[in-house]
Design an enzyme around this catalytic site. Sequence first.
Site: not given
Length: 713
Positions: A319, A388, A393-395, A412, A550, A554
């Site tokens: 990552d 989010f 991949r937005m909030s 966003k 983590d 994942d």
Amino acid sequence: MTTTLSPADAPAGAAPVSSSRGLSWAQVRAALPGAARGLDPRRLWRSPVLLIVEAGAALTTVLAIASPSVFGWVVTLWLWATAFFAALAEAIAEARGKAQAASLRATQQHTVAHVIGADADLDDPGLWTTVEVAASELTVGALVVVDAGQVIPGDGDVVAGIASVDESAITGESAPVIRESGGDRCAVTGGTVVLSDRIVVRVTARPGHGFVDRMIALVEGSERRRTPNEIALGLLLSSLTVVFLLAVATLQAFAAFSGARQDIVVLVALLVCLIPTTIGALLSAIGIAGMDRLVQRNVLATSGRAVEAAGDVDVLLLDKTGTITFGNRRASELIPAPGIAPAELAHAARLASLADDTPEGRSIVELVDARPDADASPLPRGATLVEFSAHTRMSGVDIPAGHAERAISLRKGAASAIHTWIDATRGDARTGLAEASAAETAVADAVAAVSREGGTPLVIARQVGDGAAAALGVIHLKDVVKPGMRERFDRLRAMGIRTVMVTGDNAITARAIAAEAGVDDVLAEATPEDKLALIKREQAGGRLVAMAGDGTNDAPALAQADVGVAMASGTSAAKEAGNMVDLDSNPTKLIEIVEIGKQLLITRGALTTFSVSNDVAKYFAILPAMFAPLIPGLDALNIMRLTSPETAIASAVIFNALIIVALVPLALRGVKYRPSSASALLARNLWIYGVGGLIAPFLGIKVIDIILTVLGL
């Protein structure tokens, strides 16, 4: 349930797991009882090589009692010494793990948990009613309040609050860590101590099945399962043992036919010296020591197979955030679109980030609140937060009509995700911000500029009523590549390992960071499904893949990877999915894990080469001693010019036992690993351990022969 105290409260003599120790006489003495138990034939059946050695020692003991002689007793005693030294090697390796387990047990104590109701309002502590419950009676899902100075009673996830936690009793690291609700730093371990503030923990592990309990079980290697490589090598050694056993058994018939019938003690000595006793004695110790080296670096492996797989890894998935870069991306600048006031963009960015519990989302709120013209008013009544997620991949936030003339939606997120949302509100098929209005063209230019600088651009967009959404501006997130990463990737490249940086950033940003860090490949704008698909593609090509993670998102990729390293600070799902856990929660340590795995494989290969090579000198010692009287020409093979047949055979048996003791420290420490290609490593090991295995026995047997001659034996 028991929990762990901090070192300040631990009994004297307790040592953290990460302590690094060399082989000492105290460890040898502590391992002696275990070595004696290791001579039990019921434990040796798994190792036919050592079982043959002990059976031979027992047979020569009977013969030495029936027909006493100095030669017979010397051979007998050193055959028993060979069996004992083999058991001692494994016992020393096991003793290290048991010492670490004892250290953990010494720091455990019983504690009391302060439990609140499952339906308690976590936002209003004044309404909480706590009930004291013994930690051993906690159930999964229970909510526990832990104040400053109290011990966390069980493993779990922080669901409310933020606190500084002392995890030194587990990791050996004295610096406290931050644990908070939301994100991937929410996991806490039973036995750690809250130093400041208050947190609410949801218990995720049953009493007796917590992380500390798993640590104790893992570091005690006596009941570990053998790895596939160990099983394969064990079968090879067993096959060689059977071949030599048949050869020696038939040798007596030929010797009797030739008129040179051999003493049974001599045949047993020949068999023990021919079979691969050295690697047979050290095989288990090498595997246990490999696990121990990981533990010393605060990494727990669920099996030796994971350690071996780390040594064979072809592809390393890393990552970007927290591994290649420092991971503390923070909002540094707001870039408004033409016609949008800075205060208007700031207010929209704040509202759209309230549902983003990631560090980046919180940094946006902090940046806006620090502005002189900040509008810190609460959300309007009835507003709906859009949290989010790694998938969208937005909030954002949806504000119903009434507070304004029409409903307002704010979003966003990553530029591509916002672009997709804007297109969806338009109902057309335009595919780029640059194809939109002049304002959005300026936003696209700002996104490209931030990306070229190695930053991460986030776009803010707004939809009013049912109209088309429009971009309001760009947020600039900055991150920094960790020093020394390029050199580490060069080392991995020298090992033949390809590195892939995985990031949710756009492709331009990802390529800029990858070029600076020296990564081989990039997976940009990656979702959890993309990670999983990449791992499967690499594995379909016959390559082994390692990765670290983590978060809950994942977990599928960690479970699919051949080596999945979960962070101790991560979620419970991640730790359950991986086959290793890093107590320091340092993703960069994945590189060290690969090196430890390679060191394990190289050590096993080097000592196997040495074991096979040093048998050659024993042939030159024993065979001429047995048959030179019958075939005088064989005396030419006595190149060491040994004194007599008896001293020659006794010297070979004694060397065969002592070489095990001499190699135990190397088996435990491991052969020093230098990053290089497989062919270079093979050539180096053949020269050092192959040629060395040929030369050392000639010197050793000759020296022992001189000593026996001087002593008159």
